[in-house]
Write an enzyme that holds these catalytic residues in place. Structure first.
Site, PDB file in Angstrom:
ATOM      1  N   ASP A 102       3.270  56.056  48.575  1.00  0.00           N
ATOM      2  CA  ASP A 102       1.997  55.826  49.254  1.00  0.00           C
ATOM      3  C   ASP A 102       1.647  54.342  49.322  1.00  0.00           C
ATOM      4  O   ASP A 102       2.126  53.529  48.528  1.00  0.00           O
ATOM      5  CB  ASP A 102       0.859  56.544  48.524  1.00  0.00           C
ATOM      6  CG  ASP A 102       0.844  58.037  48.790  1.00  0.00           C
ATOM      7  OD1 ASP A 102       1.799  58.522  49.429  1.00  0.00           O
ATOM      8  OD2 ASP A 102      -0.106  58.712  48.345  1.00  0.00           O
ATOM      9  N   HIS A 254       4.265  54.851  44.364  1.00  0.00           N
ATOM     10  CA  HIS A 254       3.670  53.829  45.231  1.00  0.00           C
ATOM     11  C   HIS A 254       4.662  52.702  45.464  1.00  0.00           C
ATOM     12  O   HIS A 254       5.371  52.292  44.531  1.00  0.00           O
ATOM     13  CB  HIS A 254       2.389  53.257  44.611  1.00  0.00           C
ATOM     14  CG  HIS A 254       1.295  54.274  44.437  1.00  0.00           C
ATOM     15  ND1 HIS A 254       1.217  55.087  43.323  1.00  0.00           N
ATOM     16  CD2 HIS A 254       0.250  54.624  45.241  1.00  0.00           C
ATOM     17  CE1 HIS A 254       0.162  55.887  43.439  1.00  0.00           C
ATOM     18  NE2 HIS A 254      -0.436  55.631  44.593  1.00  0.00           N
TER      19      HIS A 254
END
Length: 734
Positions: A102, A254
């Site tokens: 993300d 991430h």
């Protein structure tokens, strides 16, 4: 005694500006200004949105009291798509992992994540933030070339449950456009910001999921949170990302949002660990048997995406340029403050020395020339203040074809020292030249018809002529705040400007011997200097600046006498102020252009050019043109950057200006109480002066020649005389 008669060239008459001229901006210029402002605002907003900080996603706590979310969704899998009977939930098979990332792409960490995936031959799924993808489209290409999939994570990372449907559509659509333009494909994958596992879906999130699946998105939620956003260490990230008992699922990681070195290291250990346990790595849709999410797009969406990326790139370049300009503003403010405190302070110390003197006292009589056009409100006060001087004077009032009783009022005073010369309306330069031609003495003082002198002003003004090198002297012009129409905000702002921007600057110019302007309100000249430059020219709208520059270039020294004070009527309305400053600003530019060759000259002319003209360009044109960037970036920073840091930086800049203002008022021995208006002046008054300068620059660039415009007088200078005798005005402060 015989004198050379100065005959001015014919000029357009000085008339009241017609209504059409009183508009601050003509139609085309107004539209240009509005469009430019809109474009700048759009660029700043676009750049702010594409550079906004993004918070890391993480698993949310399970909500309490869920009322309408189906149990099949709450207890289902992380892959949600639209089906015949509503939202369909799917789980990943056992020993099947979908690595998801993300908040990227990030130019530092996304390539390192891709390198690990490539090393181990596994795909990932990258849910990109559109604003970051717009800045780094090459990373989207790298993701697809590596064999990984792309998904939408909105454009600015808002919580989709808290925004309007229109905003949500824009967030998804703009991100989709960036993907279209970067790789020529669209994607059906979506991960809403701040989403979590299926168990954490509440009513607002469920409603949002229904809306996005209806328009074709497949939502990918999370089974396992690596918690890399906590920076818990490599071992902990690996443990959090490992499914128990051979189960499959999606893993949240991430590739942006901070230091991701732990993520990269953990990924390099996790993949071989799970492979050894029999896991396979794939994308979410492939794992559950859905069609590939990446589909080619037509020419239209592709070009729209490319256009959006180009706009983002242009916005970035422009904002970077504006940032550098802001640094220039800060440097100029600091430089001006340093020059003010060092040079102006030295000038005051020099003139305050007890042994300071220009030479033997100058006692010869002086001719005072007063050009007047429709000055019935103030002419009597002006003349009465002059004849009350403690120095011998003759007063020559030149009535420039007034349509009111200016000449009659001056003549009707019955003062033997006063002569009234009438001429057809020809403009201020013509009136001054006519007055010079009628003057009997070799020292000539020029004063506007809306100004009063203190009793000792003339005497103090001519003392520098004891030095034979001095050809002209600037006095100390002050705003008359006594009288009807001059008590108020506009007068106070001009008072601050006169003290800080005009009189203190003249100290600097005096010490550097490069004075560019003697104000029309209070100045004195040798007749020889005036004859040497051909009198007052009508080439520009700032005849006083043009004349002063010519005298400097002719080799004469021009000095500033701070003790020779004059009180002048300032514009009483914003409209009058606009017209006055427009004329000043445009006329100054004309004068600078006329005398531009002084920069390359030698001797006194070259000194004036390289010091005077350069200072004017830096502090009177460049700095005012760039100064509004401080306020623009204040708004920008409050909206898109750290508000506290932004407010602090703006306050620091204001503090520097306040420091300079306090010092300037100290030099001028003025009361400080009016400086409480300085912050408001920076916000309002400065913007007006900025608009004036921009308009003047556009006018100068277009080569338009303007007429000299007469301001409407309010009158009331007589109150300065009626409140006390003229001698009592000496030492009076505003």
């Amino acid at each position: 005694m015989s004198h050379r008669v100065l005959v001015p060239r014919p000029v357009e008459p000085a008339v009241e500006a017609p209504d059409a001229c009183r508009r601050r901006l003509p139609g085309p210029a107004a539209w240009l200004a509005a469009v430019t402002a809109l474009m700048l605002a759009s660029v700043l907003v676009l750049n702010g949105l594409t550079n906004a900080s993004v918070a890391a996603d993480q698993l949310a706590a399970e909500p309490e009291g869920v009322a309408t979310v189906p149990e099949s969704v709450l207890q289902g899998g992380p892959i949600l798509s639209d089906g015949p009977d509503g939202l369909v939930s799917r789980r990943l098979p056992d020993r099947t992992i979908a690595l998801t990332f993300d908040d990227g792409p990030d130019p530092r960490w996304t390539p390192e994540v891709l390198a690990v995936l490539r090393k181990h031959g596994v795909p990932g799924t990258f849910f990109v933030v559109g604003s970051a993808a717009a800045r780094h489209p090459e990373l989207l290409i790298a993701i697809r070339e590596q064999g990984s999939a792309l998904g939408v994570h909105t454009f600015t990372h808002p919580d989709l449950t808290t925004v309007t449907p229109l905003r949500a559509a824009i967030e998804l659509g703009d991100t989709q456009l960036i993907i279209n333009g970067a790789v020529g494909e669209s994607t059906a994958l979506l991960r809403p910001p701040y989403s979590s596992s299926p168990r954490a879906i509440d009513d607002p999130h469920y409603g949002s999921l229904l809306e996005t699946t209806e328009v074709g998105y497949t939502t990918v939620l999370t089974d396992y949170d690596s918690e890399d956003w906590r920076h818990p260490g490599v071992e902990a990230i690996v443990a959090h990302s490992t499914p128990p008992n051979g189960r499959g699922g999606t893993v949240l990681m991430h590739d942006a949002g901070g230091d991701r070195s732990e993520t990269v290291a953990a990924l390099d250990r996790l993949i071989p660990l799970l492979k050894d346990r029999g896991y396979r790595f794939t994308t979410p849709t492939e794992a559950v048997g859905l069609p590939a999410p990446d589909q080619p797009v037509s020419t239209g969406p592709y070009l729209m995406g490319r256009g959006l990326m180009v706009a983002v790139g242009i916005a970035g370049v422009l904002v970077s340029s504006l940032t550098w300009m802001l640094l220039v503003v800060g440097g100029l403010v600091l430089l001006r403050l340093l020059v003010m405190m060092v040079v102006a302070g030295r000038h005051r110390a020099q003139r305050a020395a007890h042994r300071w003197a220009w030479g033997a006292p100058v006692t010869e009589p002086v001719s005072v020339v007063v050009p007047a056009y429709n000055e019935k409100e103030n002419i009597a006060a002006t003349v009465r203040s002059l004849v009350a001087s403690d120095h011998p004077v003759e007063v020559v009032v030149v009535d420039d074809g007034s349509s009111d009783d200016t000449a009659e009022i001056a003549a009707g005073l019955g003062l033997p020292e006063v002569r009234v010369v009438r001429q057809p309306n020809g403009g201020k330069p013509a009136a001054l030249n006519n007055g010079i031609a009628h003057a009997r003495h070799r020292l000539i003082v020029m004063i506007d018809g809306d100004t009063v002198f203190e009793r000792d002003t003339v005497r103090r003004l001519v003392q520098p002529f004891a030095d034979p090198a001095v050809g002209a002297v600037s006095g100390n012009a002050k705003v008359a705040t006594t009288g009807s129409g001059r008590r108020g905000l506009i007068a106070s702002w001009q008072h601050i400007e006169y003290v800080i921007g005009f009189n203190v600057d003249r100290r600097v110019y005096d010490l550097f011997r490069c004075m560019p302007t003697i104000p029309g309100a209070v100045g004195a000249f040798r007749r020889d200097a005036l004859l040497a430059v051909g009198g007052v020219s009508d080439d520009t709208l700032a005849e006083d600046t043009d004349l002063t520059m010519a005298v400097c270039r002719a080799g004469w020294r021009v000095v500033y006498e701070e003790s020779a004070r004059a009180w002048t009527e300032a514009p009483a309305t914003l409209g009058q102020l606009w017209r006055q400053r427009y004329r000043w600003s445009y006329g100054t530019m004309q004068s600078m252009w006329k005398h531009r060759r002084a920069v390359l000259s030698r001797g006194a002319s070259g000194r004036f050019g390289r010091l005077g003209l350069v200072q004017l360009a830096l502090f009177q044109i460049l700095l005012p043109l760039l100064a509004p960037l401080v306020d623009v970036f204040l708004v920008y920073g409050l909206l898109f950057l750290d508000p506290l840091l932004t407010a602090g930086a703006w306050s620091a800049m204001l503090g520097l200006q306040l420091l300079g203002a306090v010092y300037a008022f100290h030099l001028e021995r003025e009361r400080l109480r009016v400086l409480w208006l300085l912050p408001l002046q920076q916000i309002v008054y400065r913007q007006l002066m900025y608009a004036v300068l921009v308009r003047s620059t556009v006018t100068a660039a277009a080569g338009i020649r303007l007429r000299w415009q007469k301001l409407r007088r309010v009158g009331g200078l007589h109150e300065l005389l009626d409140a006390a005798d003229v001698p009592a005005l000496a030492g009076r402060s505003t």
